[in-house]
Design an enzyme around this catalytic site. Structure first.
Site, mmCIF file in Angstrom:
data_model
loop_
_atom_site.group_PDB
_atom_site.id
_atom_site.type_symbol
_atom_site.label_atom_id
_atom_site.label_comp_id
_atom_site.label_asym_id
_atom_site.label_seq_id
_atom_site.Cartn_x
_atom_site.Cartn_y
_atom_site.Cartn_z
ATOM 1 N N LYS A 171 1.528 -0.412 6.758
ATOM 2 C CA LYS A 171 0.435 -0.995 7.567
ATOM 3 C C LYS A 171 -0.112 0.063 8.641
ATOM 4 O O LYS A 171 -1.171 0.043 8.841
ATOM 5 C CB LYS A 171 0.873 -1.974 8.198
ATOM 6 C CG LYS A 171 1.295 -3.335 7.153
ATOM 7 C CD LYS A 171 0.327 -3.186 5.769
ATOM 8 C CE LYS A 171 0.973 -4.007 4.792
ATOM 9 N NZ LYS A 171 0.124 -3.774 3.557
ATOM 10 N N GLU A 255 -1.309 -4.726 17.588
ATOM 11 C CA GLU A 255 -2.685 -4.740 17.327
ATOM 12 C C GLU A 255 -3.060 -5.914 17.922
ATOM 13 O O GLU A 255 -2.407 -6.984 18.298
ATOM 14 C CB GLU A 255 -2.649 -5.075 15.825
ATOM 15 C CG GLU A 255 -4.311 -4.887 15.330
ATOM 16 C CD GLU A 255 -4.123 -5.207 13.798
ATOM 17 O OE1 GLU A 255 -4.533 -4.117 13.066
ATOM 18 O OE2 GLU A 255 -4.128 -6.131 13.080
ATOM 19 N N ARG A 347 -2.875 -4.817 -5.297
ATOM 20 C CA ARG A 347 -2.436 -5.675 -6.442
ATOM 21 C C ARG A 347 -3.743 -6.748 -6.741
ATOM 22 O O ARG A 347 -4.371 -6.892 -6.052
ATOM 23 C CB ARG A 347 -1.019 -6.324 -6.228
ATOM 24 C CG ARG A 347 -1.228 -7.281 -4.789
ATOM 25 C CD ARG A 347 -0.022 -8.123 -4.684
ATOM 26 N NE ARG A 347 0.198 -8.547 -3.285
ATOM 27 C CZ ARG A 347 -0.573 -9.603 -2.834
ATOM 28 N NH1 ARG A 347 -1.472 -10.123 -3.593
ATOM 29 N NH2 ARG A 347 -0.472 -9.999 -1.548
#
Length: 512
Positions: A171, A255, A347
């Site tokens: 990430k 974050e 995906r």
């Protein structure tokens, strides 16, 4: 790679299946107008001209279970591809095993010994003569190591490259790639935290509240909220330990946290050369970071925000030379009207169905076409949107008992129908819900020309649905869709928790 018409094959039940018409047709996106009209899917001549293609894709192994395995099997069979289901001992009589042309037991019930067992799944593919592997979602779908093993064995991997999976699976690296592509991001660290970092100074620069996120996390897992400096170091240590245990990596990053945020996302499609978006979705109705209700398009977004999301998502796919379907996820702040990158999922998503509903495209078909080496036969201007769609995830859980899983025998399952209603389920009456896996039974998808009509149709469809033998979330979803806050787009990612504090509806079904 090319698709070949399905030849006569012997299934696990000794039934014979043969191909239909031998008239070749162009492989173009399947229009799902039947969903909008509520009619059954038409019988289409789906055998494919082989002249311009390289090698045949004759047999597809589906490395998954439940509703997504059923979903993939159905599209593959329409395309004349023989299907092989891998199943655990607990799933030998599953609907996916019934529908597939063949089924192979790959291990005992625990997923780690069956669906997550690289060697067993790969052996099943080779022993069955499959020439392609579709991982679905979850399990091995975002496992770059397994993707490499599939490719090294000479099989086709139905998904993006292992390099793309690794990039977006980390990430913090994905965040840097998003920044490089011009995707809007929240304030945060651009790399994983180091032992010698001044955590307090970094956090002060970002501002509180903030979240500590696992670099290898995803799907709502590996996230810890920090609301003030006193919690910082302890939360980082907990997050690192959890990340190491869950993802085999202790890397975490910071974050900024957005209060009362909405979760929105963009569906992208690429063949390595051409890249398009297929619109956006809203997935804000969540419980503990797990989506339970989604809609498309995302309602209430300013035009400039919507366009920025869509355009930057396509640019991220282009920068990553992306192949296949993918989803770029964002947080949207309805007060500042700012949007920021969360992650990219490499995906098919559970909620791909609502994108299919508003575009008329079959995304699994597109995955198989692209994996076979075909190029997109559409450009962005060819993508059109019609109406509004909702998806309701029906889980075998008891909302009255802290959402405890409710395994057991499904005595009866009555699913809704009518115009604009679709049901994608991995179970039917008489099947048993095993206690070893995710509790998702299936999804009810509803389309209508407007959001208001789609809400009314959804209420009717959920009222028709009934499952007896196990508890389900149908009652909760019925309550949510009738809320004024939902109609007026006042919900957010923490809305359900506040709703459940005040009332929990009765669940549908009798557990024994």
């Amino acid at each position: 790679m090319r698709f070949a018409p399905n030849s006569t094959v012997s299934s696990k039940n000794s039934k014979l299946k043969t191909s239909g018409s031998s008239t070749p047709v162009t492989l173009s996106p399947l229009r799902l107008d039947c969903l909008r009209g509520g009619a059954a899917a038409p019988s289409l001549p789906l055998n494919v001209s082989l002249d311009s293609l390289e090698e045949p894709m004759k047999k597809l192994l589906i490395a998954n279970r439940g509703e997504i395995a059923v979903r993939i099997i159905r599209t593959a069979q329409e395309m004349g591809i023989v299907t092989v289901a891998v199943v655990s001992e607990a799933d030998k009589t599953s609907l996916a095993a019934d529908l597939a042309d063949e089924a192979i037991v790959v291990g005992p019930a625990p997923a780690g010994l069956s669906y997550l067992n690289h060697d067993a799944v790969l052996k099943a593919a080779l022993d069955s003569g499959a020439d392609a592997v579709h991982p679905g979602y979850g399990f091995l779908s975002e496992n770059a190591e397994f993707a490499r093993k599939v490719i090294a064995a000479g099989l086709t991997w139905v998904g993006p490259s292992p390099e793309s999976i690794e990039l977006m699976g980390d990430k913090s690296r994905a965040r840097r790639a998003a920044i490089d592509a011009g995707v809007p991001t929240l304030p945060g660290t651009e790399t994983a935290l180091r032992d010698d970092d001044d955590l307090e100074a970094i956090a002060a620069r970002i501002g509180y509240p903030l979240v500590v996120k696992a670099s290898a996390g995803g799907g709502g897992r590996g996230i810890r909220l920090v609301e003030d400096p006193a919690q910082l170091r302890g939360t980082v240590e907990i997050a690192q330990a959890e990340a190491l245990g869950a993802f085999n990596s202790a890397d975490v990053y910071f974050e900024k946290f957005v209060t009362r945020a909405r979760h929105v996302e963009v569906q992208i499609l690429g063949d390595g050369e051409t890249f398009v978006h297929l619109g956006d979705r809203d997935c804000s109705m969540q419980r503990r970071q797990q989506k339970i209700l989604e809609e498309a398009p995302a309602p209430g977004l300013p035009d400039e925000v919507r366009e920025r999301m869509r355009d930057s998502s396509v640019e991220l796919a282009r920068k990553a030379n992306y192949v296949g379907v993918g989803t770029v996820e964002f947080l949207y702040d309805p007060f500042s009207h700012e949007v920021a990158f969360i992650e990219m999922n490499t995906r098919i998503q559970v909620e791909h169905t609502i994108t299919e509903a508003i575009t008329g495209m079959d995304l699994v078909r597109e995955q198989l076409r692209i994996a076979a080496g075909e190029k997109l036969d559409i450009t962005q201007s060819d993508v059109t949107f019609s109406g509004h769609a909702f998806e309701f995830r029906i889980n075998a859980e008891d909302p009255d008992n802290n959402f405890m899983p409710s395994p057991g025998l499904i005595k009866t399952m009555n699913l809704p129908g009518g115009a604009g209603v679709r049901a994608d389920f991995g179970f039917i009456s008489g099947k048993t819900v095993a206690p070893f896996y995710d509790s998702l039974l299936g999804k009810i998808i509803v389309w209508a020309p407007t959001r208001e009509l789609a809400i009314a149709r959804s209420a009717r469809a959920l009222d028709e649905a009934h499952i007896d033998g196990v508890k389900s979330t149908i009652g909760l979803l019925s309550s949510l869709v009738g809320l004024p806050d939902f109609a007026n787009v006042k919900h957010h990612t923490k809305y359900i928790e506040s709703f459940l504090d005040s009332t929990i509806p009765d669940s549908t079904g009798d557990a024994e």
